[in-house]
Design a protein around this motif. Structure first.
Motif, PDB file in Angstrom:
ATOM      1  N   ILE A  59      -9.025  -5.587  -8.737  1.00 32.12           N
ATOM      2  CA  ILE A  59      -7.704  -5.461  -8.104  1.00 32.12           C
ATOM      3  C   ILE A  59      -6.679  -6.232  -8.927  1.00 32.12           C
ATOM      4  CG2 ILE A  59      -6.318  -5.950  -6.057  1.00 32.12           C
ATOM      5  CD1 ILE A  59      -8.827  -5.644  -4.381  1.00 32.12           C
ATOM      6  N   ALA A  60      -5.664  -5.551  -9.430  1.00 30.86           N
ATOM      7  CA  ALA A  60      -4.595  -6.184 -10.203  1.00 30.86           C
ATOM      8  C   ALA A  60      -3.343  -5.322 -10.035  1.00 30.86           C
ATOM      9  CB  ALA A  60      -4.971  -6.306 -11.674  1.00 30.86           C
ATOM     10  N   ALA A  61      -2.449  -5.717  -9.154  1.00 34.30           N
ATOM     11  CA  ALA A  61      -1.277  -4.900  -8.825  1.00 34.30           C
ATOM     12  C   ALA A  61      -0.176  -5.052  -9.863  1.00 34.30           C
ATOM     13  CB  ALA A  61      -0.746  -5.309  -7.449  1.00 34.30           C
ATOM     14  N   HIS A  62       0.505  -3.917 -10.148  1.00 30.04           N
ATOM     15  CA  HIS A  62       1.722  -3.984 -10.949  1.00 30.04           C
ATOM     16  C   HIS A  62       2.832  -4.609 -10.105  1.00 30.04           C
ATOM     17  CE1 HIS A  62      -0.227  -1.869 -14.075  1.00 30.04           C
ATOM     18  NE2 HIS A  62      -0.117  -0.644 -13.580  1.00 30.04           N
ATOM     19  N   SER A  63       3.953  -4.866 -10.743  1.00 30.53           N
ATOM     20  CA  SER A  63       4.998  -5.652 -10.080  1.00 30.53           C
ATOM     21  C   SER A  63       5.991  -4.825  -9.274  1.00 30.53           C
ATOM     22  CB  SER A  63       5.769  -6.469 -11.124  1.00 30.53           C
ATOM     23  OG  SER A  63       4.879  -7.185 -11.940  1.00 30.53           O
ATOM     24  N   LEU A  64       6.048  -3.505  -9.504  1.00 34.76           N
ATOM     25  CA  LEU A  64       7.067  -2.700  -8.817  1.00 34.76           C
ATOM     26  C   LEU A  64       6.586  -1.280  -8.532  1.00 34.76           C
ATOM     27  CD1 LEU A  64       9.880  -2.603  -7.666  1.00 34.76           C
ATOM     28  CD2 LEU A  64      10.781  -2.132  -9.948  1.00 34.76           C
ATOM     29  N   CYS A  65       6.362  -0.510  -9.569  1.00 32.25           N
ATOM     30  CA  CYS A  65       5.851   0.854  -9.407  1.00 32.25           C
ATOM     31  C   CYS A  65       4.345   0.837  -9.641  1.00 32.25           C
ATOM     32  CB  CYS A  65       6.528   1.798 -10.400  1.00 32.25           C
ATOM     33  SG  CYS A  65       8.320   1.882 -10.226  1.00 32.25           S
ATOM     34  N   ASP A  66       3.614   1.553  -8.775  1.00 31.08           N
ATOM     35  CA  ASP A  66       2.163   1.508  -8.901  1.00 31.08           C
ATOM     36  C   ASP A  66       1.547   2.786  -8.343  1.00 31.08           C
ATOM     37  OD1 ASP A  66      -0.412   0.504  -9.449  1.00 31.08           O
ATOM     38  OD2 ASP A  66       0.205  -1.520  -8.896  1.00 31.08           O
ATOM     39  N   GLN A  67       0.224   2.843  -8.371  1.00 28.26           N
ATOM     40  CA  GLN A  67      -0.489   4.016  -7.878  1.00 28.26           C
ATOM     41  C   GLN A  67      -0.540   4.010  -6.353  1.00 28.26           C
ATOM     42  OE1 GLN A  67      -4.206   3.426  -9.909  1.00 28.26           O
ATOM     43  NE2 GLN A  67      -3.518   4.461 -11.778  1.00 28.26           N
ATOM     44  N   LEU A  68      -0.831   5.182  -5.779  1.00 27.79           N
ATOM     45  CA  LEU A  68      -0.950   5.292  -4.325  1.00 27.79           C
ATOM     46  C   LEU A  68      -1.986   4.326  -3.770  1.00 27.79           C
ATOM     47  CD1 LEU A  68      -0.726   9.077  -3.319  1.00 27.79           C
ATOM     48  CD2 LEU A  68       0.666   7.179  -2.488  1.00 27.79           C
ATOM     49  N   ASP A  69      -2.987   4.046  -4.561  1.00 25.10           N
ATOM     50  CA  ASP A  69      -4.025   3.100  -4.162  1.00 25.10           C
ATOM     51  C   ASP A  69      -3.442   1.748  -3.766  1.00 25.10           C
ATOM     52  OD1 ASP A  69      -6.652   3.351  -3.737  1.00 25.10           O
ATOM     53  OD2 ASP A  69      -7.333   2.791  -5.727  1.00 25.10           O
ATOM     54  N   TYR A  70      -2.315   1.369  -4.412  1.00 25.77           N
ATOM     55  CA  TYR A  70      -1.713   0.056  -4.192  1.00 25.77           C
ATOM     56  C   TYR A  70      -0.522   0.079  -3.244  1.00 25.77           C
ATOM     57  CZ  TYR A  70      -4.522  -2.087  -7.895  1.00 25.77           C
ATOM     58  OH  TYR A  70      -5.562  -2.580  -8.635  1.00 25.77           O
ATOM     59  N   VAL A  71       0.225   1.177  -3.200  1.00 24.63           N
ATOM     60  CA  VAL A  71       1.439   1.208  -2.367  1.00 24.63           C
ATOM     61  C   VAL A  71       1.277   2.064  -1.112  1.00 24.63           C
ATOM     62  CG1 VAL A  71       2.982   0.743  -4.299  1.00 24.63           C
ATOM     63  CG2 VAL A  71       2.420   3.109  -3.745  1.00 24.63           C
ATOM     64  N   GLY A  72       0.257   2.936  -1.105  1.00 25.46           N
ATOM     65  CA  GLY A  72      -0.036   3.714   0.095  1.00 25.46           C
ATOM     66  C   GLY A  72      -1.060   2.971   0.938  1.00 25.46           C
ATOM     67  N   ASP A  73      -1.168   3.336   2.200  1.00 25.70           N
ATOM     68  CA  ASP A  73      -2.121   2.661   3.087  1.00 25.70           C
ATOM     69  C   ASP A  73      -3.510   3.281   2.928  1.00 25.70           C
ATOM     70  OD1 ASP A  73      -0.387   4.696   4.097  1.00 25.70           O
ATOM     71  OD2 ASP A  73      -1.435   4.588   6.013  1.00 25.70           O
ATOM     72  N   ILE A  74      -4.075   3.125   1.703  1.00 28.29           N
ATOM     73  CA  ILE A  74      -5.400   3.654   1.392  1.00 28.29           C
ATOM     74  C   ILE A  74      -6.413   2.527   1.289  1.00 28.29           C
ATOM     75  CG2 ILE A  74      -6.762   4.893  -0.346  1.00 28.29           C
ATOM     76  CD1 ILE A  74      -4.291   6.487  -1.075  1.00 28.29           C
ATOM     77  N   ASN A  75      -6.032   1.486   0.541  1.00 28.18           N
ATOM     78  CA  ASN A  75      -6.926   0.375   0.270  1.00 28.18           C
ATOM     79  C   ASN A  75      -6.249  -0.917   0.720  1.00 28.18           C
ATOM     80  OD1 ASN A  75      -8.150  -1.878  -1.246  1.00 28.18           O
ATOM     81  ND2 ASN A  75      -9.326  -0.276  -2.288  1.00 28.18           N
ATOM     82  N   GLU A  76      -6.811  -1.561   1.738  1.00 28.68           N
ATOM     83  CA  GLU A  76      -6.188  -2.759   2.313  1.00 28.68           C
ATOM     84  C   GLU A  76      -6.069  -3.884   1.293  1.00 28.68           C
ATOM     85  OE1 GLU A  76      -4.728  -3.480   5.106  1.00 28.68           O
ATOM     86  OE2 GLU A  76      -4.964  -1.475   5.944  1.00 28.68           O
ATOM     87  N   GLY A  77      -7.113  -4.071   0.489  1.00 32.21           N
ATOM     88  CA  GLY A  77      -7.093  -5.141  -0.498  1.00 32.21           C
ATOM     89  C   GLY A  77      -6.032  -4.928  -1.554  1.00 32.21           C
ATOM     90  N   LYS A  78      -5.872  -3.701  -1.988  1.00 35.45           N
ATOM     91  CA  LYS A  78      -4.910  -3.410  -3.050  1.00 35.45           C
ATOM     92  C   LYS A  78      -3.471  -3.440  -2.540  1.00 35.45           C
ATOM     93  CE  LYS A  78      -8.045  -0.891  -6.107  1.00 35.45           C
ATOM     94  NZ  LYS A  78      -8.361   0.364  -6.816  1.00 35.45           N
TER      95      LYS A  78
END
Length: 651
Positions: free
Chosen positions: A85-104
């Motif tokens: 798990i390593a999030a980008h700072s603004l724009c990211d994949q659905l995995d990180y900004v959508g309610d798919i993966n709680e950790g991400k």
């Protein structure tokens, strides 16, 4: 390698005004891949655009037909993420900004929260993503494809979205403010805010200096960027974060004992190198050659890989193709090797050279594995030395060559026009002469990479021109019947092209042996190989003249062409066979007095014992063969005869 890094840092500083400015191609399309990225940013592939208002309320969503490459802020870890798990700072994949993966999504919100401050656009995005309604909003907007739904249905008979298929779709945001629409990936203010945030978060408390710039370290780079060369996306030039392998273990206790590189300096160096490769890279398989000037204007118009015609065209800023065509048609060869000398000496329009860079760098990178990229060749030279080396190369390796330029005829249709010139072949031409054409196999690409590196070493590293390269090219040129077109027929054009290039390489090889071989026919040269080459040319032209007289020209290769391979291996015995085969053709030409006289004149030039020597010929025989052919062509153009008793033929 330190010199390379320092020059990249210096170039980045000098090009600071161009940082973040998106490049536009000839068709007016933006090309983020060729944009000099700000530090702490990366190119990001996005297909979904979500628009929200300044309160974080969803407005609409759209999906592009194909992925759009944008410039987006990233962290040191997220730029090189492959798992975990390593999030980008603004724009990211659905995995990180959508309610798919709680950790991400938690990692994304934590990352955004660390720098959003009082910036309204960032607070709006934070509010929206925190609400965890994105997936419902996207489903209601019907942006997903049928193929992205599962085949099975729920208890209500409705198809369920296959989240595994859509979780890596990139999302970018537009924030609808009161007075304007902010595309967050294009906002200069947001880019600067992220850079300021990175610079203020120093995590290194020890007193140390950066190994690249020599400046004080503020934040140690634990991971260096990948995707420097798009052809080898995962290969890194620097890597020092391996705590389980043997990057530094075995020699040092921890990473900082091995090397200390400041994060900001690493970013500048890698962003600059990525931009140079994208804009000026000359690639083959995983290898890329890049040449640039350490200046605000980084472009080097004098490309190391160009032939003399393209080199001169780039340097002289020829306005139209007609300028090049002028004086080069009808068999007339313009001496571009000589023109380049005049340019260097300041004659003509040498504005580009006079205003050239103070320092020019040439670097070759290759990836031995999918994760490691290495520097295999590097030189930095003053402007005059760089240009002098190239011009000397073009002079020493010059020969009669032909290029094809596209023109438009009177009906506006494209046509290829031959351009005859005296100059050096390009790197690709040399690879063709030595190894032939590529058939898509990996081994050919390896040979091509090795050849390009050897040629650079000859140009700038004071290496001798490889004898084996000349021999291999001569072997191919000595086997004309090995040049076949797609229909399996003898390709005379390909063979003549390879022959001319081989002659250029042979002249270069002998020049470094302190022996100057003239371009035109040397009628006083008594070298055995050169004379046998001339004899082969006479036999070829004699038979061609007879076939022309019988109206059978171009119906088949001559016996001289067919026996060329055997002639190189056993010249004396093969000449006897070939001479006997010329009897009927001499009879057709009424004895072919001109040709027979020429043969006799060549034979008397052999020194004692050389004619009877049946040992293989050196590549020099090709220069004798080509020079004699050239003499026939010049005589033919001057006399304008039609292949009668004197044996000349009209081409």
């Amino acid at each position: 390698m330190v010199g390379l890094f320092q020059n990249l840092l210096e170039t980045y500083e000098k090009c600071s005004e161009a940082v973040g400015i998106v490049q536009v191609d000839a068709d007016g399309n933006a090309n983020e891949k060729k944009t000099l990225l700000p530090i702490g940013h990366m190119t990001f592939k996005s297909q979904i655009c979500v628009t929200i208002d300044e309160d974080g309320v969803f407005v609409r969503a759209s999906r592009d037909n194909k992925e759009t490459t944008i410039i987006a802020p990233c962290t040191e870890i997220s730029a090189g993420r492959s798992s975990g798990i390593a999030a980008h700072s603004l724009c990211d994949q659905l995995d990180y900004v959508g309610d798919i993966n709680e950790g991400k999504i938690a990692a994304y919100l934590s990352q955004l929260n660390s720098w959003k401050g009082n910036i309204p656009e960032l607070n709006a995005i934070y509010t929206y993503v925190s609400g965890k309604t994105m997936m419902d909003d996207l489903l209601n907007s019907r942006i997903f494809k049928e193929s992205e739904y599962q085949t099975k249905t729920d208890e209500h008979g409705e198809s369920q979205l296959d989240k595994e298929k859509i979780r890596k779709l990139g999302v970018r945001f537009i924030v609808q403010m009161t007075d304007n629409m902010v595309k967050v990936w294009e906002s200069t203010e947001l880019r600067n805010a992220w850079i300021d945030n990175m610079s203020s978060n120093s995590t290194f408390n020890e007193e140390a200096f950066d190994y690249l710039s020599g400046e004080v370290v503020h934040q140690v780079a634990a991971q260096h960027p990948k995707n420097i060369n798009s052809l080898t996306g995962n290969a890194k030039l620097l890597s020092c974060n391996d705590t389980s392998g043997f990057t530094f273990r075995g020699r040092f206790a921890k990473q900082n004992d091995a090397v200390i590189v400041d994060y900001i300096q690493s970013q500048k160096m890698h962003q600059m190198l990525r931009w140079l490769i994208a804009n000026y890279g000359y690639a083959a398989d995983s290898q890329v050659i890049v040449t640039w000037g350490v200046d605000r204007d980084t472009e080097v118009k004098a490309k190391v890989q160009d032939n003399s015609l393209d080199f001169f065209e780039n340097m002289e800023e020829v306005k139209t193709k007609a300028d090049i065509l002028s004086g080069t048609k009808g068999g007339i060869y313009a001496d571009y090797a000589d023109k380049l000398k005049n340019l260097l000496q300041g004659f003509g329009n040498a504005k580009d050279i006079k205003q050239h860079f103070c320092k020019i760098c040439i670097a070759v990178f290759d990836a031995a594995t999918t994760g490691r990229m290495g520097l295999v060749f590097y030189q930095e030279l003053p402007k005059n030395t760089y240009l002098e080396n190239i011009v000397n190369w073009h002079s020493d390796t010059s020969y009669f060559l032909t290029a094809w330029k596209k023109e438009r005829d009177e009906h506006g249709k494209d046509k290829n026009t031959p351009i005859h010139y005296i100059g050096a072949p390009s790197f690709d031409d040399i690879v063709f002469a030595v190894y032939g054409k590529s058939h898509g196999d990996k081994s050919y690409e390896i040979l091509k990479k090795n050849t390009r590196k050897q040629l650079l070493e000859c140009m700038f590293g004071n290496f001798a021109f490889p004898k084996n390269m000349v021999e291999m090219a001569a072997n191919r040129a000595s086997n004309p019947m090995g040049f076949m077109d797609l229909n399996g027929k003898f390709s005379e054009n390909d063979w003549k092209r390879a022959l001319s290039i081989t002659c250029a390489l042979t002249r270069k090889f002998y020049k470094q042996q302190k022996e100057e071989i003239p371009l035109e026919l040397d009628t006083d040269r008594t070298n055995r190989d050169y004379l046998f080459g001339r004899l082969l040319s006479v036999a070829d032209k004699l038979e061609s003249a007879a076939l022309y007289k019988a109206d059978k020209q171009n119906t088949r290769p001559t016996n001289a062409t067919k026996l060329m391979s055997a002639f190189r291996v056993k010249p004396h015995s093969t000449w006897g066979i070939l001479y006997d085969q010329l009897i009927p053709y001499r009879n057709q030409l009424n004895g072919a007095g001109y040709y027979q006289s020429l043969i006799d004149n060549i034979l008397v030039l052999f020194e004692e014992g050389d004619y009877e020597d049946n040992s293989p010929l050196s590549p020099l025989y090709l220069l004798g063969y080509a020079a004699q052919n050239r003499a026939f062509l010049k005589n033919n153009n001057n006399e304008k005869t039609e292949g009668t008793d004197n044996g000349y033929i009209t081409e």
